[in-house]
Design an enzyme around this catalytic site. Structure first.
Site, PDB file in Angstrom:
ATOM      1  N   CYS A  28       2.674 -40.402  13.301  1.00 60.79           N
ATOM      2  CA  CYS A  28       2.400 -41.636  13.793  1.00 60.79           C
ATOM      3  C   CYS A  28       3.523 -42.325  14.432  1.00 60.79           C
ATOM      4  O   CYS A  28       4.608 -42.072  14.031  1.00 60.79           O
ATOM      5  CB  CYS A  28       1.766 -42.865  12.767  1.00 60.79           C
ATOM      6  SG  CYS A  28       0.441 -41.910  11.542  1.00 60.79           S
ATOM      7  N   THR A  29       3.195 -43.331  15.314  1.00 62.46           N
ATOM      8  CA  THR A  29       4.145 -44.214  15.881  1.00 62.46           C
ATOM      9  C   THR A  29       3.952 -45.675  16.016  1.00 62.46           C
ATOM     10  O   THR A  29       2.600 -45.713  15.985  1.00 62.46           O
ATOM     11  CB  THR A  29       4.379 -43.683  17.276  1.00 62.46           C
ATOM     12  OG1 THR A  29       4.708 -42.154  17.153  1.00 62.46           O
ATOM     13  CG2 THR A  29       5.752 -44.260  17.938  1.00 62.46           C
TER      14      THR A  29
END
Length: 322
Positions: free
Chosen positions: A2-3
């Site tokens: 994820c970012t």
């Protein structure tokens, strides 16, 4: 996997619209639905083991909109005060062996607890530090739910919280705008300085490894032009978080920590506006928190984007009571 990044639309932290973009990368479909949760709701921190001496209760002070992974675990959201919280996977997380002398908080409820109780990053961080709260791991699908937390508010304040050897490591300040997954946060900050535009001379990476996504989110968010237009600001943030996503269907069987992007959110903390975009749907939906009734006694509302994927646009009035 994820970012996340935080950006203020007029350049200086807290100026203009303060927005957060995040992607959710996971190895299987997350069956994520959206929920509206009112004030005045009582919750306990370890509902699966209420006899644990560290179990505690609270009553929600703030209403919130949250994304519920598998229809249960709050993994992202914003409250009516504009506090935004995200949970991202971190394999190095170590919550420690359960110490019942400390308040315990099951992972499914960690983000909800912060959204329910606090209006700023500062007050939430103060509680995490002072309470010595211990997160309790829970499975997400078939995998351990070990993660770290990112917080933001309309002032542009930010915090990254990782739990190592059972204790929280807190990085609190307006300079901590980007987060991805492994390695641990101090190493990520060091790695990004290798690249052009971020302090180094190596070309900006284009892969889906966590340090690559971290670097792209840091680089491109720093290049965004200033704008006082909220719609334009949201479009800018979507453009960056899409660039830092993993193309759909590209999960790496050799490296199981690399997963495809399932959905993205953009949160306007200033306008209290929450956008959600599923990779499997061409539609972006959003919720206007200013149009919701969070009064105590109001029912929890849900929007089932799993079985009803064709919603589009402002869906504030399309939630149903549960």
């Amino acid at each position: 996997m994820c970012t996340r990044f935080l950006w203020s639309s007029l350049g200086d932290p807290g100026k203009g619209n303060v927005l957060v973009g995040r992607s959710m990368d996971w190895y299987q479909d997350t069956a994520t639905i959206l929920a509206v949760r009112p004030r005045g709701k009582k919750r306990e921190s370890i509902p699966s083991n209420p006899d644990d001496p560290g179990n505690f209760e609270w009553t929600s002070k703030y209403g919130s909109v949250v994304a519920l992974m598998y229809g249960e675990a709050a993994v992202d959201g914003i409250n009516e005060a504009g506090l935004q919280v995200s949970g991202l996977y971190l394999s190095e997380s170590d919550y420690g062996e359960r110490n019942t002398s400390r308040p315990g908080l099951e992972l499914y409820l960690a983000i909800q607890c912060l959204l329910d109780r606090f209006d700023t990053v500062e007050t939430a961080v103060e509680w995490v530090k002072a309470s010595h709260v211990q997160l309790i791991e829970m499975k997400l699908g078939d995998k351990p739910g070990t993660g770290h937390l990112a917080l933001a508010d309309p002032s542009g304040d930010s915090a990254i919280i990782e739990f190592i050897t059972g204790k929280p490591s807190v990085y609190h300040g307006r300079e901590y705008t980007v987060m991805a997954n492994s390695p641990l946060y101090p190493v990520q900050l060091k790695l990004q300085r290798r690249y052009e535009g971020l302090g180094g001379n190596q070309p900006l990476p284009g892969g889906v490894d966590s340090p690559d996504r971290f670097a792209r989110a840091a680089y491109y968010s720093a290049q965004l032009p200033n704008t006082s237009d909220a719609r334009e600001a949201s479009a800018y943030v979507f453009s960056v978080i899409r660039n830092a996503s993993a193309p759909f269907g590209t999960a790496d069987e050799v490296r199981p920590n690399i997963s495809t992007t399932r959905w993205r959110t953009v949160t306007d903390c200033t306008k209290r506006r929450y956008f959600f975009e599923s990779t499997t749907s061409p539609n972006v939906v959003w919720i206007e928190l200013s149009q919701l009734d969070f009064a105590p006694g109001s029912p929890e509302l849900r929007l089932d984007l799993v079985n009803e994927p064709d919603h589009v646009g402002n869906v504030t009035d399309e939630f149903v009571a549960v």
